[in-house]
Write a protein that holds these residues in place. Structure first.
Motif, mmCIF file in Angstrom:
data_model
loop_
_atom_site.group_PDB
_atom_site.id
_atom_site.type_symbol
_atom_site.label_atom_id
_atom_site.label_comp_id
_atom_site.label_asym_id
_atom_site.label_seq_id
_atom_site.Cartn_x
_atom_site.Cartn_y
_atom_site.Cartn_z
ATOM 1 N N LYS A 19 -3.043 -48.149 1.477
ATOM 2 C CA LYS A 19 -1.654 -48.064 1.928
ATOM 3 C C LYS A 19 -1.497 -47.151 3.148
ATOM 4 C CE LYS A 19 3.032 -46.967 0.493
ATOM 5 N NZ LYS A 19 3.870 -46.339 -0.524
ATOM 6 N N ALA A 20 -2.175 -46.012 3.165
ATOM 7 C CA ALA A 20 -2.051 -45.070 4.279
ATOM 8 C C ALA A 20 -2.560 -45.678 5.583
ATOM 9 C CB ALA A 20 -2.797 -43.773 3.958
ATOM 10 N N GLU A 21 -3.719 -46.324 5.532
ATOM 11 C CA GLU A 21 -4.275 -46.948 6.737
ATOM 12 C C GLU A 21 -3.386 -48.093 7.213
ATOM 13 O OE1 GLU A 21 -6.478 -47.830 10.037
ATOM 14 O OE2 GLU A 21 -6.552 -46.041 8.783
ATOM 15 N N LEU A 22 -2.886 -48.890 6.271
ATOM 16 C CA LEU A 22 -1.996 -49.992 6.630
ATOM 17 C C LEU A 22 -0.736 -49.462 7.304
ATOM 18 C CD1 LEU A 22 -1.264 -53.008 6.571
ATOM 19 C CD2 LEU A 22 -0.355 -52.637 4.262
ATOM 20 N N ALA A 23 -0.161 -48.400 6.768
ATOM 21 C CA ALA A 23 1.044 -47.818 7.357
ATOM 22 C C ALA A 23 0.802 -47.390 8.806
ATOM 23 C CB ALA A 23 1.525 -46.635 6.524
ATOM 24 N N LYS A 24 -0.365 -46.806 9.091
ATOM 25 C CA LYS A 24 -0.707 -46.417 10.472
ATOM 26 C C LYS A 24 -0.759 -47.639 11.383
ATOM 27 C CE LYS A 24 -3.618 -42.477 9.266
ATOM 28 N NZ LYS A 24 -5.006 -42.002 9.222
ATOM 29 N N GLN A 25 -1.387 -48.712 10.889
ATOM 30 C CA GLN A 25 -1.532 -49.926 11.690
ATOM 31 C C GLN A 25 -0.200 -50.641 11.919
ATOM 32 O OE1 GLN A 25 -4.473 -50.959 13.148
ATOM 33 N NE2 GLN A 25 -5.276 -49.018 12.382
ATOM 34 N N LEU A 26 0.722 -50.490 10.980
ATOM 35 C CA LEU A 26 2.023 -51.170 11.082
ATOM 36 C C LEU A 26 3.023 -50.424 11.962
ATOM 37 C CD1 LEU A 26 2.597 -52.363 7.412
ATOM 38 C CD2 LEU A 26 1.969 -53.763 9.397
ATOM 39 N N LYS A 27 2.760 -49.159 12.224
ATOM 40 C CA LYS A 27 3.697 -48.348 13.004
ATOM 41 C C LYS A 27 4.038 -49.059 14.321
ATOM 42 C CE LYS A 27 4.517 -43.820 12.518
ATOM 43 N NZ LYS A 27 4.164 -42.498 12.249
ATOM 44 N N GLY A 28 5.329 -49.260 14.554
ATOM 45 C CA GLY A 28 5.794 -49.925 15.769
ATOM 46 C C GLY A 28 5.778 -51.442 15.685
ATOM 47 N N HIS A 29 5.365 -52.006 14.555
ATOM 48 C CA HIS A 29 5.276 -53.467 14.418
ATOM 49 C C HIS A 29 6.133 -54.032 13.293
ATOM 50 C CE1 HIS A 29 2.111 -53.816 17.386
ATOM 51 N NE2 HIS A 29 1.523 -52.764 16.833
ATOM 52 N N THR A 30 6.900 -53.195 12.604
ATOM 53 C CA THR A 30 7.737 -53.695 11.517
ATOM 54 C C THR A 30 9.116 -54.065 12.045
ATOM 55 O OG1 THR A 30 8.456 -51.474 10.913
ATOM 56 C CG2 THR A 30 6.499 -52.331 9.792
ATOM 57 N N LEU A 31 9.642 -55.168 11.528
ATOM 58 C CA LEU A 31 10.942 -55.666 11.969
ATOM 59 C C LEU A 31 12.031 -55.464 10.916
ATOM 60 C CD1 LEU A 31 9.659 -59.026 13.492
ATOM 61 C CD2 LEU A 31 10.119 -56.876 14.686
ATOM 62 N N ALA A 32 11.665 -55.564 9.662
ATOM 63 C CA ALA A 32 12.619 -55.394 8.559
ATOM 64 C C ALA A 32 11.837 -55.358 7.252
ATOM 65 C CB ALA A 32 13.624 -56.546 8.526
ATOM 66 N N ALA A 33 12.500 -54.892 6.209
ATOM 67 C CA ALA A 33 11.887 -54.875 4.876
ATOM 68 C C ALA A 33 12.913 -55.312 3.848
ATOM 69 C CB ALA A 33 11.364 -53.484 4.537
ATOM 70 N N ALA A 34 12.419 -55.948 2.791
ATOM 71 C CA ALA A 34 13.248 -56.359 1.666
ATOM 72 C C ALA A 34 12.516 -55.958 0.395
ATOM 73 C CB ALA A 34 13.471 -57.871 1.692
ATOM 74 N N GLY A 35 13.252 -55.709 -0.660
ATOM 75 C CA GLY A 35 12.567 -55.281 -1.871
ATOM 76 C C GLY A 35 13.321 -55.584 -3.142
ATOM 77 N N ILE A 36 12.568 -55.569 -4.235
ATOM 78 C CA ILE A 36 13.113 -55.680 -5.583
ATOM 79 C C ILE A 36 12.287 -54.786 -6.496
ATOM 80 C CG2 ILE A 36 14.146 -57.979 -5.379
ATOM 81 C CD1 ILE A 36 11.660 -59.136 -6.702
ATOM 82 N N VAL A 37 12.839 -54.494 -7.669
ATOM 83 C CA VAL A 37 12.170 -53.631 -8.637
ATOM 84 C C VAL A 37 12.134 -54.338 -9.986
ATOM 85 C CG1 VAL A 37 12.267 -51.410 -9.852
ATOM 86 C CG2 VAL A 37 12.974 -51.555 -7.449
ATOM 87 N N ALA A 38 10.990 -54.248 -10.665
ATOM 88 C CA ALA A 38 10.851 -54.753 -12.031
ATOM 89 C C ALA A 38 10.454 -53.590 -12.927
ATOM 90 C CB ALA A 38 9.780 -55.838 -12.104
#
Length: 182
Positions: free
Chosen positions: A156-175
């Motif tokens: 998750k940490a490495e992915l977050a670094k790679q995504l910085k500046g490339h995310t457009l929006a997020a959606a979520g749900i909880v179970a």
């Protein structure tokens, strides 16, 4: 001049109204309602109930410019509050709008990150026997990255670094996942 100003104001208001009326980027599931109890079949199996079947997920209204999606499934109460990643998948094609129940086992539909078991793919819930209810957060992120832009095996940490500046929006749900009474 006054008419031009009024016309520009009206055009601007109509544009803002249209944007405000646009449906939001959203994530849902036929397997559970947002904030509802997840089916036991989602459980990790082995010492936990369930058969490690990922839930059905669908999404709509991705923002313009989306080239790929990232899906994260995390138990923030896991590991005594440090959090546990049950699924990291990225490079999900922008033309995809759902995963059928069990489909997260098909690792050809996304690029896999590392899950709680140190492997890839879906790892179902398996809270400790003495645990209270655990919440499983499902987060879908729209990105401007091509489907093959990121290498396999990131945490998750490495992915977050790679995504910085490339995310457009997020959606979520909880179970919520509850172990049966023992």
């Amino acid at each position: 001049m006054k008419r031009i100003t009024q016309s520009l104001l009206l055009t601007g208001l109509l544009t803002l109204s249209s944007a405000a009326l646009a449906a939001p980027f959203s994530l849902s599931s036929d397997s559970f309602s947002n904030g509802g109890v997840a089916p036991l079949s989602m459980g990790g199996g082995g010492k936990c109930p369930g058969n490690n079947t990922s839930p059905q997920l669908s999404w709509s209204n991705a923002p313009a410019g989306t080239k790929s999606f990232v899906l994260l499934i995390e138990d923030p109460q896991g590991a005594n509050g440090l959090g546990v990643m049950h699924f990291i998948g990225y490079g999900i094609d922008a033309t995809r709008h759902q995963f059928a129940s069990g489909e997260l086992a098909k690792k050809t539909l996304y690029t896999s990150g590392i899950n709680v078991r140190g492997g890839t793919g879906y790892a179902g819930p398996c809270p400790p026997a003495n645990a209270d209810v655990h919440n499983y957060n499902f987060t879908l992120i729209a990105t401007d990255l091509d489907t093959h832009a990121l290498s396999e095996g990131m945490d998750k940490a490495e992915l977050a670094k790679q995504l910085k500046g490339h995310t457009l929006a997020a959606a979520g749900i909880v179970a919520r996942y509850e172990l049966p009474n023992q």
